[in-house]
Design a protein around this motif. Structure first.
Motif, PDB file in Angstrom:
ATOM      1  N   PHE A 134       0.817  -1.215   0.000  1.00  0.00           N
ATOM      2  CA  PHE A 134       0.000   0.000   0.000  1.00  0.00           C
ATOM      3  C   PHE A 134       0.854   1.270   0.000  1.00  0.00           C
ATOM      4  O   PHE A 134       0.370   2.343  -0.343  1.00  0.00           O
ATOM      5  CB  PHE A 134      -1.075  -0.007   1.093  1.00  0.00           C
ATOM      6  CG  PHE A 134      -0.648   0.226   2.509  1.00  0.00           C
ATOM      7  CD1 PHE A 134      -0.126   1.427   2.931  1.00  0.00           C
ATOM      8  CD2 PHE A 134      -0.851  -0.769   3.466  1.00  0.00           C
ATOM      9  CE1 PHE A 134       0.226   1.647   4.253  1.00  0.00           C
ATOM     10  CE2 PHE A 134      -0.514  -0.554   4.792  1.00  0.00           C
ATOM     11  CZ  PHE A 134       0.026   0.655   5.184  1.00  0.00           C
ATOM     12  N   ASP A 135       2.139   1.167   0.342  1.00  0.00           N
ATOM     13  CA  ASP A 135       3.011   2.332   0.198  1.00  0.00           C
ATOM     14  C   ASP A 135       3.234   2.654  -1.277  1.00  0.00           C
ATOM     15  O   ASP A 135       3.358   3.824  -1.654  1.00  0.00           O
ATOM     16  CB  ASP A 135       4.348   2.086   0.895  1.00  0.00           C
ATOM     17  CG  ASP A 135       5.195   3.342   0.970  1.00  0.00           C
ATOM     18  OD1 ASP A 135       4.725   4.327   1.581  1.00  0.00           O
ATOM     19  OD2 ASP A 135       6.305   3.352   0.420  1.00  0.00           O
ATOM     20  N   ILE A 136       3.266   1.622  -2.109  1.00  0.00           N
ATOM     21  CA  ILE A 136       3.369   1.843  -3.552  1.00  0.00           C
ATOM     22  C   ILE A 136       2.120   2.563  -4.061  1.00  0.00           C
ATOM     23  O   ILE A 136       2.206   3.495  -4.876  1.00  0.00           O
ATOM     24  CB  ILE A 136       3.560   0.501  -4.289  1.00  0.00           C
ATOM     25  CG1 ILE A 136       4.943  -0.082  -3.972  1.00  0.00           C
ATOM     26  CG2 ILE A 136       3.400   0.678  -5.798  1.00  0.00           C
ATOM     27  CD1 ILE A 136       5.157  -1.489  -4.480  1.00  0.00           C
ATOM     28  N   ALA A 186     -11.973 -12.575   4.708  1.00  0.00           N
ATOM     29  CA  ALA A 186     -12.435 -11.183   4.702  1.00  0.00           C
ATOM     30  C   ALA A 186     -11.282 -10.231   4.385  1.00  0.00           C
ATOM     31  O   ALA A 186     -11.451  -9.251   3.643  1.00  0.00           O
ATOM     32  CB  ALA A 186     -13.054 -10.838   6.054  1.00  0.00           C
ATOM     33  N   ILE A 187     -10.094 -10.527   4.941  1.00  0.00           N
ATOM     34  CA  ILE A 187      -8.912  -9.700   4.666  1.00  0.00           C
ATOM     35  C   ILE A 187      -8.571  -9.738   3.176  1.00  0.00           C
ATOM     36  O   ILE A 187      -8.302  -8.705   2.554  1.00  0.00           O
ATOM     37  CB  ILE A 187      -7.724 -10.182   5.513  1.00  0.00           C
ATOM     38  CG1 ILE A 187      -7.954  -9.838   6.985  1.00  0.00           C
ATOM     39  CG2 ILE A 187      -6.408  -9.574   5.008  1.00  0.00           C
ATOM     40  CD1 ILE A 187      -6.943 -10.450   7.930  1.00  0.00           C
ATOM     41  N   ALA A 188      -8.597 -10.942   2.609  1.00  0.00           N
ATOM     42  CA  ALA A 188      -8.310 -11.082   1.179  1.00  0.00           C
ATOM     43  C   ALA A 188      -9.317 -10.294   0.349  1.00  0.00           C
ATOM     44  O   ALA A 188      -8.953  -9.622  -0.631  1.00  0.00           O
ATOM     45  CB  ALA A 188      -8.330 -12.560   0.783  1.00  0.00           C
ATOM     46  N   PRO A 222      -6.703   7.894  -0.907  1.00  0.00           N
ATOM     47  CA  PRO A 222      -6.897   8.120   0.532  1.00  0.00           C
ATOM     48  C   PRO A 222      -7.898   7.159   1.162  1.00  0.00           C
ATOM     49  O   PRO A 222      -7.707   6.705   2.295  1.00  0.00           O
ATOM     50  CB  PRO A 222      -7.398   9.569   0.587  1.00  0.00           C
ATOM     51  CG  PRO A 222      -6.823  10.209  -0.630  1.00  0.00           C
ATOM     52  CD  PRO A 222      -6.872   9.146  -1.685  1.00  0.00           C
ATOM     53  N   ILE A 223      -8.979   6.810   0.445  1.00  0.00           N
ATOM     54  CA  ILE A 223      -9.960   5.862   0.966  1.00  0.00           C
ATOM     55  C   ILE A 223      -9.327   4.488   1.124  1.00  0.00           C
ATOM     56  O   ILE A 223      -9.440   3.835   2.156  1.00  0.00           O
ATOM     57  CB  ILE A 223     -11.184   5.773   0.036  1.00  0.00           C
ATOM     58  CG1 ILE A 223     -11.895   7.126  -0.041  1.00  0.00           C
ATOM     59  CG2 ILE A 223     -12.148   4.694   0.516  1.00  0.00           C
ATOM     60  CD1 ILE A 223     -13.030   7.161  -1.049  1.00  0.00           C
ATOM     61  N   ALA A 224      -8.638   4.044   0.071  1.00  0.00           N
ATOM     62  CA  ALA A 224      -8.002   2.725   0.118  1.00  0.00           C
ATOM     63  C   ALA A 224      -6.899   2.687   1.159  1.00  0.00           C
ATOM     64  O   ALA A 224      -6.735   1.705   1.888  1.00  0.00           O
ATOM     65  CB  ALA A 224      -7.430   2.373  -1.255  1.00  0.00           C
ATOM     66  N   VAL A 234      -9.600   1.227   4.228  1.00  0.00           N
ATOM     67  CA  VAL A 234      -9.514  -0.207   3.955  1.00  0.00           C
ATOM     68  C   VAL A 234      -8.375  -0.844   4.739  1.00  0.00           C
ATOM     69  O   VAL A 234      -8.541  -1.884   5.377  1.00  0.00           O
ATOM     70  CB  VAL A 234      -9.344  -0.465   2.442  1.00  0.00           C
ATOM     71  CG1 VAL A 234      -9.142  -1.959   2.185  1.00  0.00           C
ATOM     72  CG2 VAL A 234     -10.559   0.047   1.679  1.00  0.00           C
ATOM     73  N   ASN A 235      -7.198  -0.216   4.718  1.00  0.00           N
ATOM     74  CA  ASN A 235      -6.037  -0.823   5.372  1.00  0.00           C
ATOM     75  C   ASN A 235      -6.169  -0.888   6.885  1.00  0.00           C
ATOM     76  O   ASN A 235      -5.689  -1.828   7.513  1.00  0.00           O
ATOM     77  CB  ASN A 235      -4.768  -0.060   4.995  1.00  0.00           C
ATOM     78  CG  ASN A 235      -4.309  -0.383   3.587  1.00  0.00           C
ATOM     79  OD1 ASN A 235      -4.291  -1.538   3.184  1.00  0.00           O
ATOM     80  ND2 ASN A 235      -3.964   0.624   2.827  1.00  0.00           N
ATOM     81  N   SER A 236      -6.816   0.105   7.478  1.00  0.00           N
ATOM     82  CA  SER A 236      -6.992   0.055   8.926  1.00  0.00           C
ATOM     83  C   SER A 236      -7.903  -1.094   9.323  1.00  0.00           C
ATOM     84  O   SER A 236      -7.686  -1.752  10.339  1.00  0.00           O
ATOM     85  CB  SER A 236      -7.562   1.385   9.439  1.00  0.00           C
ATOM     86  OG  SER A 236      -8.802   1.678   8.826  1.00  0.00           O
TER      87      SER A 236
END
Length: 284
Positions: free
Chosen positions: A175-177, A238-240, A259-261, A265-267
């Motif tokens: 997600f940093d990419i 669910a994570i997948a 920003p949404i993703a 999502v990540n949190s």
């Protein structure tokens, strides 16, 4: 309270939710081998907060000259003058001291590892100056959290916990990419390195997706290694699904969804991972 809010903005304290659940998942797994004391739990959390705060403060300090030129980051307290350079240095020193002290309270091994750990964390801030693999370095640095948490509880290293670190590493790097796609033009103009800037956004997004496939694979292997049950794998599904959603949201022509993703999502992914491990271990 205003100062606390300003420092929280400086280090994006809310983003602690990404890595801390992975560390606490390691604590939960380690607890099966060696019971966790309340004091150890408190010192582990303080160590996590100290390490992350020191690393983020250092990053803001050394990147201030770049942040000042980037419209996306020009409102950071390190740029606007809300926090002076001297105050940032003091904050970094205080956070580093908190981390090292907390590590010392967790045992000699944790104490001896704390200084090189800080070195690794601080090193990330320079990687975008010379390598597009900076995202992987960031993932590897943050991926030390589960290892440190495991050692803090058990006093030794177990190779199985490396699977959780691998999951965190690929999850963070992936997600940093995505996040770096926002700064492609700026990075190219200023001479900073990132995968989106070097490869282009479409290829970078595909590589990010591959890393998140590796995240799910590492978590599945973790479940096998620790003999986790059905509850864990239900949550893993669910994570997948959330990671798939993340990559469905972010497209080369829809970078406004980053920003949404990135945060929402990540949190949820991180919290679900902790819930998966904690519920499975507790109920079984």
């Amino acid at each position: 309270m205003g100062s606390i809010e300003t420092y929280g903005k400086l280090i994006k304290f809310s983003h602690t939710v990404f890595a801390l659940p992975f560390a606490l998942a390691a604590v939960t797994l380690a607890h099966r081998l060696k019971p966790l004391t309340v004091s150890s739990f408190i010192w582990i959390v303080l160590a996590m907060v100290g390490a992350r705060s020191a690393a983020m403060g250092f990053n803001r300090l050394v990147d201030a000259r770049f942040d000042r030129l980037n419209p996306r980051t020009a409102d950071r307290p390190s740029v606007t003058g809300e926090i002076s350079t001297r105050a940032m240095v003091a904050f970094i020193a205080g956070s580093s001291t908190l981390f090292v002290l907390s590590a010392a309270m967790l045992g000699p091994l944790c104490f001896h590892l704390s200084i090189p750990c800080l070195g690794v964390l601080f090193g990330y801030s320079y990687t975008k100056r010379f390598t597009a693999a900076s995202h992987l370095y960031l993932g590897a640095a943050i991926g030390l959290a589960p290892i440190g948490a495991w050692i803090a509880v058990t006093g030794s290293l177990d190779s199985r916990i490396l699977l959780l670190s691998a999951a965190l590493m690929t999850y963070i790097a992936g997600f940093d990419i995505l996040y770096a796609c926002q700064d492609v033009d700026f990075d190219r103009s200023i001479g900073l390195y990132s995968l989106p800037a070097r490869w282009g956004i479409p290829r970078a997004l595909r590589f990010s997706a591959a890393l998140h496939v590796a995240t799910v694979a590492a978590l599945a292997a973790l479940g096998i290694a620790f003999r986790l049950g059905l509850i864990f794998y239900v949550f893993l599904s669910a994570i997948a699904g959330l990671l798939v959603l993340e990559h469905r949201l972010v497209r080369p022509h829809r970078l406004d969804r980053i920003p949404i993703a990135f945060f929402h999502v990540n949190s949820v992914v991180s919290v679900l991972l902790l819930a998966a491990v904690w519920l499975d271990v507790t109920l079984s």
